[in-house]
Scaffold this active site. Structure first.
Site, PDB file in Angstrom:
ATOM      1  N   PRO A   1       0.796  -1.234   0.000  1.00 25.24           N
ATOM      2  CA  PRO A   1       0.000   0.000   0.000  1.00 25.24           C
ATOM      3  C   PRO A   1       0.827   1.282   0.000  1.00 25.24           C
ATOM      4  O   PRO A   1       1.839   1.397   0.696  1.00 25.24           O
ATOM      5  CB  PRO A   1      -0.825  -0.139   1.279  1.00 25.24           C
ATOM      6  CG  PRO A   1      -0.994  -1.620   1.450  1.00 25.24           C
ATOM      7  CD  PRO A   1       0.314  -2.204   1.002  1.00 25.24           C
ATOM      8  N   CYS A   2       0.338   2.258  -0.775  1.00 24.41           N
ATOM      9  CA  CYS A   2       1.050   3.528  -0.969  1.00 24.41           C
ATOM     10  C   CYS A   2       0.705   4.629   0.039  1.00 24.41           C
ATOM     11  O   CYS A   2       1.548   5.501   0.287  1.00 24.41           O
ATOM     12  CB  CYS A   2       0.772   4.068  -2.374  1.00 24.41           C
ATOM     13  SG  CYS A   2       1.258   2.933  -3.691  1.00 24.41           S
TER      14      CYS A   2
END
Length: 436
Positions: free
Chosen positions: A85-86
């Site tokens: 996840p960013c």
């Protein structure tokens, strides 16, 4: 396919696989999935429908859960890959890093110690390359070195690899020492990618929009796209990104306020202040790199907004293919090996390195003196900024000396690396329905 020689297929375990942009690129580079883990059910169904043996290799759920998979079952796999996840690192967010329940980067690095792959590839947003995360990056390199890997970071732009989109991504590649001398980053393509207009003309005319109007629109859409932002379940429906991105889309003659169900029909004209037509998911997928005989044909599962998020959050398949190709060459030891620079000489955060090796409290002035002895000139004010960033991802103990100066000691890394009692598990359970 032969299992020996340069044409043999290599195997990959992919975590946080999303809708398969990285999956498809790695397949085209000669990797076969032994496992692909994804949290979102719609994206997982997309993988099932498209990956070879998708019913057998796709698992749905929290990738860090022992109930979903057992990493030790895949020990020695050729490649461990993922797009974790960013949001923990995105400049569009709060950049909570180690304190974001979605942060799985540090966990994925520790996973190397359990899976022991020959190579690791992780990609994330450009925000991870900034000063805010210099100590985080340094910790990652140090841990990989301790696990027996030589690692490198690089900022890659999708437009350098034939994709009609800017999309900068910060990529980490780590290989075991015997393979590392054979690795080189992929070279950018000699030809510029097509403009948005050139790329989408056939799709824009598919519903009857007149050829002359499409051609006129294509003249306006004469550049590559800004970075497509898939967003998350926490924030609204499908549109093409924040205000700055919408302005960039407007200059290309695209209405970025939403995603269309279909291409413009006969006689279509923009209404109100709209700069032009909206894109369909098929158009967005093409801009993201699902195009041409090598990458088209991928089918996405779910309703419009879910499909848009799957596409928008993906790693462009052509970039993944080029990275997979150079990793494959390294694992097969193809080409002339290069002389390696000792991996631990790469310094992303010298203040972190000083405090990590000190095992005692140091004042900023003491740190400055140590850095000077290493040939690094850094003023106290800058050292204090580094310490402030450190305190967001690490436990930093403070004590005040008799002369009034503050001294700092680096303690534990506070990111989730698999601890059962970590706050991440509670937060993740509470927020799971809203995490994508």
């Amino acid at each position: 396919m032969s299992r020996t020689g340069s044409d043999r297929q290599l195997d990959v375990v992919e975590i946080c696989a999303g809708a398969g942009g990285q999956s498809l690129g790695l397949e085209r580079a000669g990797f076969a999935h032994r496992l692909a883990v994804e949290l979102d059910p719609n994206a997982a169904e997309t993988l099932r429908q498209n990956l070879a043996n998708g019913d057998q290799v796709v698992k749905v759920g929290d990738v860090a859960s022992a109930e979903v998979w057992r990493p030790e079952d895949f020990e020695g796999v050729d490649l461990l890959a993922g797009g974790v996840p960013c949001p923990p690192f995105s400049i569009a967010g709060k950049q909570l890093g180690a304190h974001d329940e979605r942060d799985l980067f540090a966990w994925a690095v520790e996973l190397c110690g359990r899976v022991k792959p020959k190579a690791l590839m992780l990609e994330n947003v450009r925000g991870l390359s900034g000063n805010r995360f210099s100590a985080y990056r340094q910790h990652v390199l140090d841990r990989l070195h301790e696990h027996g890997y030589i690692a490198e970071w690089s900022l890659l732009h999708a437009s350098s690899f034939g994709v009609s989109q800017q999309r900068p991504r910060f990529v980490l590649i780590a290989l075991r020492e015997e393979y590392a001398p054979y690795f080189s980053w992929p070279e950018r393509h000699a030809e510029e990618p097509p403009t948005v207009g050139e790329l989408l003309k056939d799709l824009m005319s598919a519903n009857g929009w007149e050829r002359e109007l499409v051609e006129k629109w294509a003249v306006t859409a004469n550049g590559v796209a800004p970075t497509i932002v898939g967003g998350s379940k926490r924030h609204g429906g499908a549109d093409l990104g924040p205000t700055r991105a919408k302005r960039a889309w407007s200059l290309l003659g695209v209405d970025a306020m939403g995603v269309a169900d279909m291409a413009p029909g006969p006689g279509w004209e923009p209404a109100g202040d709209a700069p032009g037509p909206r894109l369909t998911n098929a158009m967005v997928a093409r801009i993201q790199g699902w195009t041409g005989p090598e990458f088209s044909g991928w089918r996405f599962h779910g309703r419009k907004t879910s499909v848009y998020r799957q596409i928008g959050n993906a790693f462009p398949p052509p970039v993944a293919k080029d990275l997979g190709a150079v990793i494959r060459k390294a694992l097969l030891k193809t080409g002339q090996p290069k002389q390696l620079i000792e991996s631990t000489s790469t310094v992303h955060d010298p203040v972190y390195r000083i405090l990590r090796s000190a095992n005692r409290s140091l004042t900023p002035l003491q740190i400055e003196e140590k850095l000077l002895r290493e040939g690094i000139e850094m003023k106290v004010a800058e050292i204090e900024r580094h310490i402030n960033h450190l305190g967001r991802d690490f436990k930093v103990e403070m004590e005040q000396r008799s002369n009034g100066a503050w001294a700092y000691k680096l303690e534990r890394f506070e990111a989730f690396i698999g601890q059962l009692d970590h706050d991440r598990n509670k937060k993740f359970a509470q927020q799971q329905s809203r995490i994508s």
